[in-house]
Each structure stands twice: as structure tokens, then as C-alpha cells.
Design an enzyme around this catalytic site. Structure first.
Site, PDB file in Angstrom:
ATOM      1  N   ARG A   1       8.374  -0.487 -10.162  1.00 36.38           N
ATOM      2  CA  ARG A   1       7.599   0.517  -9.253  1.00 36.38           C
ATOM      3  C   ARG A   1       9.069   1.419  -8.154  1.00 36.38           C
ATOM      4  O   ARG A   1      10.237   0.877  -8.298  1.00 36.38           O
ATOM      5  CB  ARG A   1       6.994  -0.103  -8.513  1.00 36.38           C
ATOM      6  CG  ARG A   1       6.390   1.199  -7.073  1.00 36.38           C
ATOM      7  CD  ARG A   1       5.640   0.447  -6.684  1.00 36.38           C
ATOM      8  NE  ARG A   1       6.276   0.017  -5.380  1.00 36.38           N
ATOM      9  CZ  ARG A   1       5.188  -0.182  -4.595  1.00 36.38           C
ATOM     10  NH1 ARG A   1       3.699   0.376  -4.451  1.00 36.38           N
ATOM     11  NH2 ARG A   1       5.329  -1.528  -3.735  1.00 36.38           N
TER      12      ARG A   1
ATOM     13  N   ARG B   1      -5.853  -6.121   5.798  1.00 33.35           N
ATOM     14  CA  ARG B   1      -5.196  -7.111   5.711  1.00 33.35           C
ATOM     15  C   ARG B   1      -5.476  -8.755   6.018  1.00 33.35           C
ATOM     16  O   ARG B   1      -5.416  -9.480   5.313  1.00 33.35           O
ATOM     17  CB  ARG B   1      -4.037  -6.578   5.650  1.00 33.35           C
ATOM     18  CG  ARG B   1      -2.656  -6.657   4.404  1.00 33.35           C
ATOM     19  CD  ARG B   1      -1.714  -6.449   5.404  1.00 33.35           C
ATOM     20  NE  ARG B   1      -1.354  -5.844   3.439  1.00 33.35           N
ATOM     21  CZ  ARG B   1      -1.150  -4.851   3.064  1.00 33.35           C
ATOM     22  NH1 ARG B   1      -1.222  -3.537   3.178  1.00 33.35           N
ATOM     23  NH2 ARG B   1      -0.058  -4.738   1.986  1.00 33.35           N
TER      24      ARG B   1
ATOM     25  N   ARG C   1      11.650   0.821  -3.337  1.00 40.86           N
ATOM     26  CA  ARG C   1      11.277   0.213  -2.034  1.00 40.86           C
ATOM     27  C   ARG C   1      11.803  -1.107  -1.479  1.00 40.86           C
ATOM     28  O   ARG C   1      11.956  -1.634  -2.827  1.00 40.86           O
ATOM     29  CB  ARG C   1       9.413   0.083  -1.874  1.00 40.86           C
ATOM     30  CG  ARG C   1       8.972   1.268  -1.023  1.00 40.86           C
ATOM     31  CD  ARG C   1       7.476   0.959  -1.179  1.00 40.86           C
ATOM     32  NE  ARG C   1       7.201  -0.376  -0.483  1.00 40.86           N
ATOM     33  CZ  ARG C   1       5.353  -0.689  -1.005  1.00 40.86           C
ATOM     34  NH1 ARG C   1       5.001   0.057  -1.041  1.00 40.86           N
ATOM     35  NH2 ARG C   1       5.356  -1.868  -0.551  1.00 40.86           N
TER      36      ARG C   1
ATOM     37  N   LYS D   1      -3.760  -0.092  -5.909  1.00 44.07           N
ATOM     38  CA  LYS D   1      -4.462  -0.157  -4.981  1.00 44.07           C
ATOM     39  C   LYS D   1      -3.518   2.000  -4.323  1.00 44.07           C
ATOM     40  O   LYS D   1      -4.550   3.376  -4.564  1.00 44.07           O
ATOM     41  CB  LYS D   1      -4.248  -0.350  -3.984  1.00 44.07           C
ATOM     42  CG  LYS D   1      -4.326  -1.335  -3.544  1.00 44.07           C
ATOM     43  CD  LYS D   1      -4.688  -2.746  -2.325  1.00 44.07           C
ATOM     44  CE  LYS D   1      -3.098  -2.912  -1.956  1.00 44.07           C
ATOM     45  NZ  LYS D   1      -2.165  -2.985  -2.498  1.00 44.07           N
TER      46      LYS D   1
HETATM   47  P1  AP5 Z   1       0.761   0.517  -6.785  1.00 46.55           P
HETATM   48  O1  AP5 Z   1      -0.191   1.139  -6.635  1.00 46.55           O
HETATM   49  O2  AP5 Z   1       1.914   1.191  -5.563  1.00 46.55           O
HETATM   50  O3  AP5 Z   1       0.315  -0.818  -6.218  1.00 46.55           O
HETATM   51  P2  AP5 Z   1      -0.129  -1.049  -4.698  1.00 46.55           P
HETATM   52  O4  AP5 Z   1      -1.205  -1.912  -4.717  1.00 46.55           O
HETATM   53  O5  AP5 Z   1      -0.039  -0.178  -4.117  1.00 46.55           O
HETATM   54  O6  AP5 Z   1       0.613  -2.406  -4.536  1.00 46.55           O
HETATM   55  P3  AP5 Z   1       1.604  -2.235  -2.661  1.00 46.55           P
HETATM   56  O7  AP5 Z   1       3.006  -2.249  -2.888  1.00 46.55           O
HETATM   57  O8  AP5 Z   1       2.136  -0.927  -2.022  1.00 46.55           O
HETATM   58  O9  AP5 Z   1       1.033  -2.747  -2.128  1.00 46.55           O
HETATM   59  P4  AP5 Z   1       0.763  -3.360  -0.972  1.00 46.55           P
HETATM   60  O10 AP5 Z   1      -0.069  -3.535  -0.059  1.00 46.55           O
HETATM   61  O11 AP5 Z   1       2.155  -4.343  -1.096  1.00 46.55           O
HETATM   62  O12 AP5 Z   1       1.976  -2.211   0.235  1.00 46.55           O
HETATM   63  P5  AP5 Z   1       1.536  -2.198   1.284  1.00 46.55           P
HETATM   64  O13 AP5 Z   1       2.416  -0.431   1.393  1.00 46.55           O
HETATM   65  O14 AP5 Z   1       0.043  -1.566   1.478  1.00 46.55           O
HETATM   66  O15 AP5 Z   1       1.263   0.682  -7.833  1.00 46.55           O
HETATM   67  C1  AP5 Z   1       2.208  -0.437  -8.174  1.00 46.55           C
HETATM   68  C2  AP5 Z   1       3.109   0.097  -9.514  1.00 46.55           C
HETATM   69  O16 AP5 Z   1       2.290   0.150 -10.615  1.00 46.55           O
HETATM   70  C3  AP5 Z   1       3.199   1.676  -9.881  1.00 46.55           C
HETATM   71  O17 AP5 Z   1       4.670   1.425  -9.980  1.00 46.55           O
HETATM   72  C4  AP5 Z   1       2.736   1.808 -10.656  1.00 46.55           C
HETATM   73  O18 AP5 Z   1       2.856   2.668 -11.541  1.00 46.55           O
HETATM   74  C5  AP5 Z   1       1.718   0.616 -11.463  1.00 46.55           C
HETATM   75  N1  AP5 Z   1       0.739   0.168 -11.833  1.00 46.55           N
HETATM   76  C6  AP5 Z   1      -0.533   0.510 -11.130  1.00 46.55           C
HETATM   77  N2  AP5 Z   1      -1.196   0.571 -12.272  1.00 46.55           N
HETATM   78  C7  AP5 Z   1      -1.154   0.765 -13.011  1.00 46.55           C
HETATM   79  C8  AP5 Z   1      -1.738  -0.412 -14.333  1.00 46.55           C
HETATM   80  N3  AP5 Z   1      -3.508  -0.142 -14.540  1.00 46.55           N
HETATM   81  N4  AP5 Z   1      -1.241  -0.625 -15.548  1.00 46.55           N
HETATM   82  C9  AP5 Z   1      -0.123  -0.839 -15.272  1.00 46.55           C
HETATM   83  N5  AP5 Z   1       0.667  -0.123 -14.099  1.00 46.55           N
HETATM   84  C10 AP5 Z   1       0.596   0.133 -12.826  1.00 46.55           C
HETATM   85  O19 AP5 Z   1       1.934  -2.866   2.714  1.00 46.55           O
HETATM   86  C11 AP5 Z   1       3.645  -2.671   3.053  1.00 46.55           C
HETATM   87  C12 AP5 Z   1       4.323  -3.080   4.079  1.00 46.55           C
HETATM   88  O20 AP5 Z   1       3.402  -2.700   5.619  1.00 46.55           O
HETATM   89  C13 AP5 Z   1       3.490  -5.030   4.255  1.00 46.55           C
HETATM   90  O21 AP5 Z   1       4.285  -5.992   3.566  1.00 46.55           O
HETATM   91  C14 AP5 Z   1       3.201  -5.059   5.355  1.00 46.55           C
HETATM   92  O22 AP5 Z   1       4.070  -5.550   5.947  1.00 46.55           O
HETATM   93  C15 AP5 Z   1       2.533  -4.139   6.023  1.00 46.55           C
HETATM   94  N6  AP5 Z   1       1.511  -3.025   5.796  1.00 46.55           N
HETATM   95  C16 AP5 Z   1       0.925  -2.444   5.102  1.00 46.55           C
HETATM   96  N7  AP5 Z   1      -0.516  -2.720   5.613  1.00 46.55           N
HETATM   97  C17 AP5 Z   1      -0.269  -3.138   6.919  1.00 46.55           C
HETATM   98  C18 AP5 Z   1      -1.709  -3.932   7.024  1.00 46.55           C
HETATM   99  N8  AP5 Z   1      -3.379  -3.866   6.867  1.00 46.55           N
HETATM  100  N9  AP5 Z   1      -1.700  -4.816   7.978  1.00 46.55           N
HETATM  101  C19 AP5 Z   1      -0.219  -5.468   8.379  1.00 46.55           C
HETATM  102  N10 AP5 Z   1       1.040  -5.593   7.714  1.00 46.55           N
HETATM  103  C20 AP5 Z   1       1.017  -4.105   6.924  1.00 46.55           C
END
Ligand code: AP5
Length: 221
Positions: free
Chosen positions: A123, A86, A156, A13
């Protein structure tokens, strides 16, 4: 255009949102980045968020919805939400807050669980601009340094294997039901996130240009 990027942790994402915001100029609103900023600034919101993030759990809806709706109210252009909504409660609150111009599309990036674990464990993120890298599939040109701004790359704290497993469990229980939620009124579009970063971007852009021509057609009628 108002979009949601939906998908499991590690589905890409953040990677796709960065590329899309550069190519089509939509504002990128990432709930995880907003929480991490609050944590690094040591605010009250950051303290609350950290206690949930470190365990791989979702921050409570009430806190998250308030933060995102405030951010949306500050911008006057199209946007792309990454990591929000989410839960069904968050999706309903978003629909309620945007009555005149609801979300146009929720783009669901589907990826297998095995690949999600591989991606998250390799990552690295830029401390300055949050650009994501992967030690194998998208390494920076200079090890440890961001290609975009030269910032330091780090891993992270919630990308450890144990927390990643918990985050995936939480995703399947609380976030995956959103796929049906957006399917019901035909707002869901699915892309195969297992392909390369460039191919996934191409698929998303082609979906969006279809959506744009449908819209122009409706206006012309
Ligand atoms: P990346 O693009 O970073 O993936 P992502 O989907 O953004 O993954 P996240 O881990 O950031 O998502 P998340 O939803 O868990 O975390 P968030 O920060 O929102 O890609 C991942 C890796 O793969 C990278 O190394 C990239 O280079 C590689 N890659 C990408 N595409 C590729 C491809 N096609 N092929 C090969 N490699 C590829 O949330 C963190 C925390 O915050 C949550 O756990 C929660 O506690 C809190 N939080 C956030 N939002 C909410 C919410 N709405 N409600 C409640 N709590 C929340």
C-alpha cells in the site's frame, strides 16, 4: 444514512469509503486519518495516538470515542465511519450517542489473512488527500504521484510486516467480536472483499439500494 465500514486492516475500508463518499455523498469519517493528522500537527492527541499506533495497538477507548463523537457532532449530513468502532465499548458509546437515528448498517468487508498482508505491504498513501494505492493492484498513473491531487505517495510507518502482524492480532481479539454485535440486531451486512475494488463497490451500492427501498416501503405503510 449512517453507515459503518467494518473489517480488518487492509480489507479496503478506506478505498471503499472514498468511492462511496464520491458516489452517494456521505461524509467520510476515518479514525486513523484523524489520528494521523493529529500526529503530523504534533498535538497532544497526536503524541498519545502515535505511541499506540507505532506498536500496532489500539488508542484507548476514552480518547478515541471523544474524538469521533466530536467529529460527528460537527456534521449535519449522512456519514460513513471507517475504522470506528473497533471495540465493543466504542460500539456501545456510539449507539448511546445516536438515540434518535442510530447506525443503519454495519458493512463487514471480509478478506483472507494472506490477502490482507499482501495488500498492506504494497500500500501507498497520498500525503495530501490520503487516497490509497497499491503498487500492484491499483498503482497511480504516474509512479509516486497521486492521481487525484498530484500529492506525494508514501508508505505508512505501521505497514511494516511486524506491525501488520500485531495489528491483525489486535483486530481478531478486539474488533472481530463486533461482527456478532451488529448481527444480533440485524444491522450487519457482509460483502466479499476478496473481489476487485469495482466489484466490492458494486456489491455495497446494491446493498444500500435494497436498504433504501426497504425504508421507502416502511414509510409508505
Ligand atoms: P485500504 O482501503 O487502505 O484498507 P483499510 O481497510 O482502510 O486498511 P487500514 O490499514 O487503513 O485499516 P486500519 O483499520 O488498520 O488502519 P487505520 O488507519 O484505521 O486498502 C489497503 C490496500 O489494499 C490499498 O493499497 C488498496 O489499494 C488495496 N485494496 C483495497 N481494496 C482492494 C481490492 N478489493 N482488491 C485489491 N486491492 C485492494 O488505523 C491505524 C491505527 O490507528 C490503528 O492501528 C490504531 O492504532 C489507531 N486507530 C484507528 N482507529 C481506532 C479506533 N477506533 N480505536 C482505537 N485505535 C484506533
Amino acid at each position: 444514512m449512517r453507515l459503518i465500514l467494518l473489517g480488518a486492516p487492509g480489507s479496503g475500508k478506506g478505498t471503499q469509503a472514498e468511492r462511496l463518499s464520491q458516489s452517494i455523498g456521505l461524509a467520510h469519517i476515518a479514525s486513523g486519518d484523524l489520528f494521523r493528522k493529529a500526529v503530523s500537527e504534533g498535538t497532544e492527541l497526536g503524541k498519545v495516538a502515535k505511541s499506540y499506533m507505532d506498536k500496532g495497538l489500539l488508542v484507548p477507548d476514552e480518547v478515541t470515542i471523544k474524538m469521533i463523537l466530536k467529529r460527528i457532532s460537527e456534521i449535519d449530513q449522512g456519514f460513513m465511519l471507517d475504522g470506528f468502532p473497533r471495540t465493543i465499548e466504542q460500539a456501545q458509546a456510539l449507539d448511546k450517542a445516536l438515540p434518535g437515528h442510530p447506525i443503519d448498517k454495519a458493512i463487514y468487508i471480509s478478506v483472507s489473512e494472506e490477502e490482507l498482508v499482501r495488500r498492506l505491504s504494497g500500500r501507498r498513501i497520498c500525503r495530501e488527500c490520503q487516497a490509497p494505492y497499491h503498487v500492484v493492484s491499483s498503482p497511480p498513473k504516474t509512479p509516486g504521484k497521486c492521481d487525484v491531487c498530484g500529492g506525494e505517495l508514501y508508505q505508512r510507518s505501521d505497514d511494516t510486516e511486524e506491525t501488520v502482524r500485531k495489528r491483525l492480532e489486535v483486530y481478531f481479539a478486539q474488533t472481530a467480536p463486533l461482527i456478532e454485535y451488529y448481527k444480533r440486531d440485524a444491522r450487519l451486512a457482509e460483502v466479499d472483499g476478496q473481489r476487485s475494488i469495482e466489484e466490492v463497490s458494486r456489491d455495497i451500492l446494491s446493498l444500500l439500494s435494497q436498504k433504501k427501498s426497504e425504508y421507502n416501503h416502511q414509510v409508505a405503510e
